[in-house]
Design an enzyme around this catalytic site. Structure first.
Site, PDB file in Angstrom:
ATOM      1  N   THR A   1       1.460   4.458   1.504  1.00  0.00           N
ATOM      2  CA  THR A   1       2.236   5.019   2.610  1.00  0.00           C
ATOM      3  C   THR A   1       3.194   3.981   3.186  1.00  0.00           C
ATOM      4  O   THR A   1       4.339   4.298   3.536  1.00  0.00           O
ATOM      5  CB  THR A   1       1.303   5.538   3.715  1.00  0.00           C
ATOM      6  OG1 THR A   1       0.460   6.559   3.171  1.00  0.00           O
ATOM      7  CG2 THR A   1       2.087   6.114   4.881  1.00  0.00           C
ATOM      8  N   CYS A   2       2.743   2.744   3.266  1.00  0.00           N
ATOM      9  CA  CYS A   2       3.565   1.678   3.831  1.00  0.00           C
ATOM     10  C   CYS A   2       4.824   1.453   2.990  1.00  0.00           C
ATOM     11  O   CYS A   2       5.914   1.268   3.526  1.00  0.00           O
ATOM     12  CB  CYS A   2       2.761   0.384   3.903  1.00  0.00           C
ATOM     13  SG  CYS A   2       1.188   0.543   4.797  1.00  0.00           S
ATOM     14  N   SER A   3       4.664   1.491   1.663  1.00  0.00           N
ATOM     15  CA  SER A   3       5.780   1.196   0.765  1.00  0.00           C
ATOM     16  C   SER A   3       6.686   2.391   0.522  1.00  0.00           C
ATOM     17  O   SER A   3       7.887   2.233   0.306  1.00  0.00           O
ATOM     18  CB  SER A   3       5.253   0.687  -0.586  1.00  0.00           C
ATOM     19  OG  SER A   3       4.585  -0.544  -0.446  1.00  0.00           O
TER      20      SER A   3
ATOM     21  N   LEU B   1       7.848   1.779   5.850  1.00  0.00           N
ATOM     22  CA  LEU B   1       8.846   0.709   5.816  1.00  0.00           C
ATOM     23  C   LEU B   1      10.246   1.194   5.433  1.00  0.00           C
ATOM     24  O   LEU B   1      11.223   0.871   6.122  1.00  0.00           O
ATOM     25  CB  LEU B   1       8.384  -0.397   4.863  1.00  0.00           C
ATOM     26  CG  LEU B   1       9.396  -1.492   4.534  1.00  0.00           C
ATOM     27  CD1 LEU B   1       9.837  -2.223   5.783  1.00  0.00           C
ATOM     28  CD2 LEU B   1       8.817  -2.458   3.508  1.00  0.00           C
TER      29      LEU B   1
ATOM     30  N   THR C   1       0.848  -1.194   0.000  1.00  0.00           N
ATOM     31  CA  THR C   1       0.000   0.000   0.000  1.00  0.00           C
ATOM     32  C   THR C   1       0.888   1.251   0.000  1.00  0.00           C
ATOM     33  O   THR C   1       2.047   1.199   0.400  1.00  0.00           O
ATOM     34  CB  THR C   1      -0.952  -0.002   1.209  1.00  0.00           C
ATOM     35  OG1 THR C   1      -0.196  -0.223   2.408  1.00  0.00           O
ATOM     36  CG2 THR C   1      -1.987  -1.107   1.075  1.00  0.00           C
TER      37      THR C   1
END
Length: 246
Positions: free
Chosen positions: A49-51, A55, A47
């Site tokens: 923001t996560c990528s 992270l 997703t």
């Protein structure tokens, strides 16, 4: 209402992980017993923001966390082992341990399992980060309960400041290169020998061209090295900058 669990033990859960062609059971005791661990939980692998942010910054700061007494950094999401392994490979996040909470048992035990049916996600983890010492939650940073996907407090920098507000951050280094460029290889060797991690942007990939290079750097040759936003220049310029101890 998403409540902090500071001072409490982490839920006892067995995670089904995949290593090579084998299913491996990993328990919370395996992950946390006798260790200081940072966990950041997020809504889903791949997703935006996560990528793009959550992270990568934890991966970037992992050596600093370890220098400040952290044994492991865990990324946890309500995804299956195959998805988490594919995401780990895609992100090249070699400093992070990816744990699949496929059934959402850990998120539920933390009181962080939320409904994302409106996005077609089903049950997912709320975004948060926590510091766990020997299985006991010392500190939690829980994102505010706002519409969308808030990302304000569970970031790596906030966690690191809690652990050691005076921790020295690594310099941010970006290197523009092109395939087969010997000067680019020299610049990368110089950075590596000096202990700098760097982001490499290679011409010819993802539509990047000399026009892109000129527009961004104002130069038409490679490599072009930037450190903390400052243009250093090519390999000779970098060698001189490193000699000065800048």
């Amino acid at each position: 209402m998403l409540n902090s669990r500071e001072g409490k033990r982490v839920p006892e859960v067995t995670f089904r992980t995949r290593q090579g062609n084998d299913w491996i059971n990993v328990t919370t005791e395996d992950l946390f017993k006798g260790r200081s661990v940072v966990v950041f939980a997020l809504p889903g692998a791949f997703t935006p923001t996560c990528s793009s942010t959550h992270l990568p910054r934890y991966n970037e700061l992992a050596p600093v966390f370890r220098a400040n007494g952290i044994d492991d950094i865990i990324c946890l999401s309500v995804n299956d082992a195959f998805v988490m392994n594919a995401w780990a490979e895609n992100q090249q996040a070699e400093n992070i341990r990816f744990i699949p909470d496929g059934n959402g048992e850990f998120a539920a035990g933390m009181g962080m399992l939320v409904n994302k049916d409106e996005l077609g996600f089903g049950a997912r983890s709320w975004r948060y980060a926590m510091l766990v010492r020997d299985g006991v939650i010392e500190k939690m940073f829980i994102e505010p309960e706002e519409p969308g996907d808030p990302f304000k407090v569970s970031d790596a920098d906030t966690m690191l400041k809690y652990i050691n507000n005076a921790a020295q951050l690594p310099k941010r280094v970006t290197l523009f290169t092109k395939p087969g460029c010997p000067h680019c290889s020299r610049a990368k060797k110089l950075l590596g020998e000096a202990g700098y991690r760097f982001e490499e942007i290679s011409l010819g990939g993802n539509g990047l061209s000399y026009s892109t290079l000129a527009a961004v750097t104002g130069a038409g040759t490679t490599p072009q090295v930037y450190i903390e936003g400052q243009r250093i220049g090519g390999a000779d310029d970098l060698a001189e900058w490193l000699t000065r101890g800048a």
